[in-house]
Design a protein around this motif. Structure first.
Motif, PDB file in Angstrom:
ATOM      1  N   TYR A  77       1.645  13.593  -3.874  1.00 57.79           N
ATOM      2  CA  TYR A  77       1.512  13.337  -2.536  1.00 57.79           C
ATOM      3  C   TYR A  77       0.806  13.817  -1.935  1.00 57.79           C
ATOM      4  CZ  TYR A  77       6.452  12.405  -4.661  1.00 57.79           C
ATOM      5  OH  TYR A  77       7.823  12.123  -5.377  1.00 57.79           O
ATOM      6  N   ARG A 105      -2.056  12.120  -2.992  1.00 60.08           N
ATOM      7  CA  ARG A 105      -1.900  10.781  -2.330  1.00 60.08           C
ATOM      8  C   ARG A 105      -1.880  10.010  -0.605  1.00 60.08           C
ATOM      9  NH1 ARG A 105      -0.302   6.573  -5.778  1.00 60.08           N
ATOM     10  NH2 ARG A 105      -0.811   7.387  -7.911  1.00 60.08           N
ATOM     11  N   ARG A 120      11.589   7.232  -2.552  1.00 62.84           N
ATOM     12  CA  ARG A 120      10.858   7.253  -3.772  1.00 62.84           C
ATOM     13  C   ARG A 120      12.832   6.626  -4.710  1.00 62.84           C
ATOM     14  NH1 ARG A 120       7.458   6.252  -7.225  1.00 62.84           N
ATOM     15  NH2 ARG A 120       8.289   7.589  -8.618  1.00 62.84           N
ATOM     16  N   GLY A 146      13.592   2.866  -4.864  1.00 63.45           N
ATOM     17  CA  GLY A 146      12.530   2.077  -5.942  1.00 63.45           C
ATOM     18  C   GLY A 146      11.463   1.983  -5.801  1.00 63.45           C
ATOM     19  N   PHE A 147      10.831   2.190  -4.330  1.00 63.32           N
ATOM     20  CA  PHE A 147       9.515   1.701  -3.532  1.00 63.32           C
ATOM     21  C   PHE A 147       8.679   2.745  -4.494  1.00 63.32           C
ATOM     22  CE2 PHE A 147      11.997   1.157  -0.063  1.00 63.32           C
ATOM     23  CZ  PHE A 147      11.124  -0.301   0.324  1.00 63.32           C
ATOM     24  N   THR A 148       7.946   2.213  -4.701  1.00 64.32           N
ATOM     25  CA  THR A 148       5.953   3.180  -5.955  1.00 64.32           C
ATOM     26  C   THR A 148       5.773   3.917  -4.407  1.00 64.32           C
ATOM     27  OG1 THR A 148       4.634   1.302  -4.821  1.00 64.32           O
ATOM     28  CG2 THR A 148       5.852   0.823  -7.295  1.00 64.32           C
ATOM     29  N   LEU A 149       4.928   4.394  -5.002  1.00 58.10           N
ATOM     30  CA  LEU A 149       4.375   5.384  -4.166  1.00 58.10           C
ATOM     31  C   LEU A 149       3.028   5.171  -3.120  1.00 58.10           C
ATOM     32  CD1 LEU A 149       3.090   9.229  -6.271  1.00 58.10           C
ATOM     33  CD2 LEU A 149       4.822   8.646  -4.829  1.00 58.10           C
ATOM     34  N   ALA A 150       2.283   3.598  -3.711  1.00 60.07           N
ATOM     35  CA  ALA A 150       1.077   3.513  -3.217  1.00 60.07           C
ATOM     36  C   ALA A 150       1.994   2.180  -2.263  1.00 60.07           C
ATOM     37  CB  ALA A 150       0.734   2.007  -3.643  1.00 60.07           C
ATOM     38  N   GLN A 151       3.633   1.804  -2.323  1.00 62.42           N
ATOM     39  CA  GLN A 151       4.594   0.981  -0.961  1.00 62.42           C
ATOM     40  C   GLN A 151       4.732   1.747  -0.058  1.00 62.42           C
ATOM     41  OE1 GLN A 151       6.975  -0.573  -3.880  1.00 62.42           O
ATOM     42  NE2 GLN A 151       6.345  -2.405  -3.559  1.00 62.42           N
ATOM     43  N   ARG A 184      14.379  -4.712   1.201  1.00 61.74           N
ATOM     44  CA  ARG A 184      14.356  -4.126  -0.198  1.00 61.74           C
ATOM     45  C   ARG A 184      15.998  -3.592  -0.536  1.00 61.74           C
ATOM     46  NH1 ARG A 184      14.067  -3.010  -5.287  1.00 61.74           N
ATOM     47  NH2 ARG A 184      14.300  -1.250  -5.672  1.00 61.74           N
TER      48      ARG A 184
END
Length: 116
Positions: free
Chosen positions: A31, A34, A65, A68-73, A92
């Motif tokens: 994290y 990123r 997370r 269901g969200f990706t790290l990019a999202q 979502r």
């Protein structure tokens, strides 16, 4: 009392924040790479130290997370204006509600078949 004593009570080291949040230290470092999470400071020994704001931010990341969200999202969501976040979260939620409804119908059908 040494000058570093208040830091020990105010900040958490990476292992401590990992334990409190249920997230591994490896994930915390990811994290950080990123740009999602930043330590508040470092100790004299070089340990990452996280304060209450970082813990709140981490809990947002964990919640997203698990949703269901990706790290990019998540990166996009947390760096965006509030109205966009509301729109994305609303979409979502709608998708998850449709998924739950579909699964409930499938479950009902399976139970009906099993009763016959």
């Amino acid at each position: 009392m040494s000058p570093s004593a208040p830091i020990a009570r105010t900040y958490l080291r990476i292992g401590q924040i990992a334990e409190r949040s249920g997230v591994s230290a490896k994930a915390l470092r990811l994290y950080e790479q990123r740009g999602l999470l930043t330590p508040c400071t470092h100790s004299q020994a070089g340990y990452r130290l996280y304060g209450p704001d970082a813990l709140r931010r981490l809990m947002q990341i964990v919640l997203l997370r698990r949703s269901g969200f990706t790290l990019a999202q998540i990166t996009e969501l947390l760096s965006s204006a509030t109205p966009m976040i509301a729109d994305v979260l609303g979409a979502r939620i709608d998708a998850l509600e449709r998924d739950v409804a579909d699964k409930a119908r499938a479950l009902q059908s399976l139970r009906a078949v099993a009763e016959r």
